[in-house]
Design an enzyme around this catalytic site. Sequence first.
Site, mmCIF file in Angstrom:
data_model
loop_
_atom_site.group_PDB
_atom_site.id
_atom_site.type_symbol
_atom_site.label_atom_id
_atom_site.label_comp_id
_atom_site.label_asym_id
_atom_site.label_seq_id
_atom_site.Cartn_x
_atom_site.Cartn_y
_atom_site.Cartn_z
ATOM 1 C CG ASP A 322 46.119 31.824 44.568
ATOM 2 O OD1 ASP A 322 46.047 32.657 43.638
ATOM 3 O OD2 ASP A 322 45.300 30.907 44.714
ATOM 4 C CB CYS A 375 41.874 34.312 39.663
ATOM 5 S SG CYS A 375 41.051 34.911 41.131
#
Length: 455
Positions: A322, A375
Amino acid sequence: MARPNIRVAAVKALLPVVNQQESLSGSLPNQLELVPEQDRGLLQELCFGTLRWLTRLEGIRAQLVTKPFKSKDRDIDLLLLLGLYQLIYTRIPAHAAINETVSGAEDLKKGWAKGVLNGCLRRFQREETELTEQLQRSDAARLAHPNWFLQQLKQDWPEQWSAAVDANNQHPPMILRVNHSQSSRDNYLQRLQDKGIEAFACDFASDGIRLEKATDVTRLPGFDQGMVSVQDEAAQLAADLLQLAPNQRVLDACAAPGGKTAHMLEREPSLSVVAVDSEANRLKRVEENFQRLQLSAELHCSDITQLDNWWDGKLFDRILLDAPCSATGVIRRHPDIKWLRRKTDIPALAELQQSMLQLLWKTLKPGGIMVYATCSVLAIENARNIQQFLTLSDARLIGPVEANFGMNTGFGQQLLPQPQGHDGFFYAVLQKPEEGGLSEKELPEKISAKTEQPE
Ligand SMILES: C[S@@+](CC[C@H](N)C(=O)[O-])C[C@H]1O[C@@H](n2cnc3c(N)ncnc32)[C@H](O)[C@@H]1O
């Protein structure tokens, strides 16, 4: 003791953001602690709202103030922007908004500024229509986003960029993740209903619940016992994409504050998880979250690229990368991103992400799966990075398969922020061939299969 002026507290939270490029999540908590509990919501609203609409507010300010404030008077400048924010976007009665804002100058020991602030805010009241019309001339002011970002978004998403910008300017919904090992989603929905909290099942994340109205977590049944956590719907998709199975050895490469690590363990408690993050204070939040959720993992505070610091040499069945990114998919939750992120940051981030992909690939077992997530909504950090990685490694892109969320780019699934829905996110699921699995001869076909164009 005199009640603190909330506008001044907001100025003090915003100054480190606009002057030192610090994040609001770093500067706001100190100020929140100093104001009475009943004023904390307002303080938060003032800071988030002013940053959300900053380029619009600056566009109006530029028309009101002919001579810009000196840099040492940035606090007064912020008071003016806060005043405009209140007049345009809140239901605070105008006289109270103006009085409180103007008296903030006194608290800042700059009484000389009271006349200027009062004059500007009252002129705005009189001339709102004309002043606002002028904003139509500039995309940055009209859409409340920096120009470089608008241009990039238009280039990457010619059809979707405008909706994404609208979504970025809206308040995000509050989303919960039900702890699979303690309750089913249906059961928890019932518990919320019993407490009079209106809530709905999320569309894509199977443990996700959207609250109709944000609420303090202390009102959520079983929160202290770890029955539920706050986490956006897009972030909840990682656990499924990892295709977890009992007793696997898993690396969570950039783990803090641990939302996805926790979700994995809630789904599959027998996992052996190594969680690494380079920021000690963020890693502390993983510990706190794990304590509440009664979970455990092997935690390391280290730069993930320094393998010798944290890796014992045993390969992983699963890796979640991530990656640190521009966070351009979560602007509605962190409006300071609009101010903090610069165009020049993006190529450097893409390079870092590529180097992390390549390095961590070495720690994955043959047959193992790596999920790459960001993101970000920018192609250079996402699809383009995966496209490049596929040509430089033996990785096969195996998913997300038939995803009902986001858009298939041909090199992973891109989610753009949805009003009342998920954040902007990107996922690619990569598999390492089994040993002796893929011969050199098969490679050309494999690569051509991977270069299909985005839908
Ligand atoms: C997107 S956040 C991770 C969010 C987390 N996975 C979750 O779901 O809660 C990225 C994280 O990467 C960490 N990070 C940035 N550079 C790093 C590096 N070189 N090594 C390890 N962690 C790093 C940051 O501190 C940050 O916590």
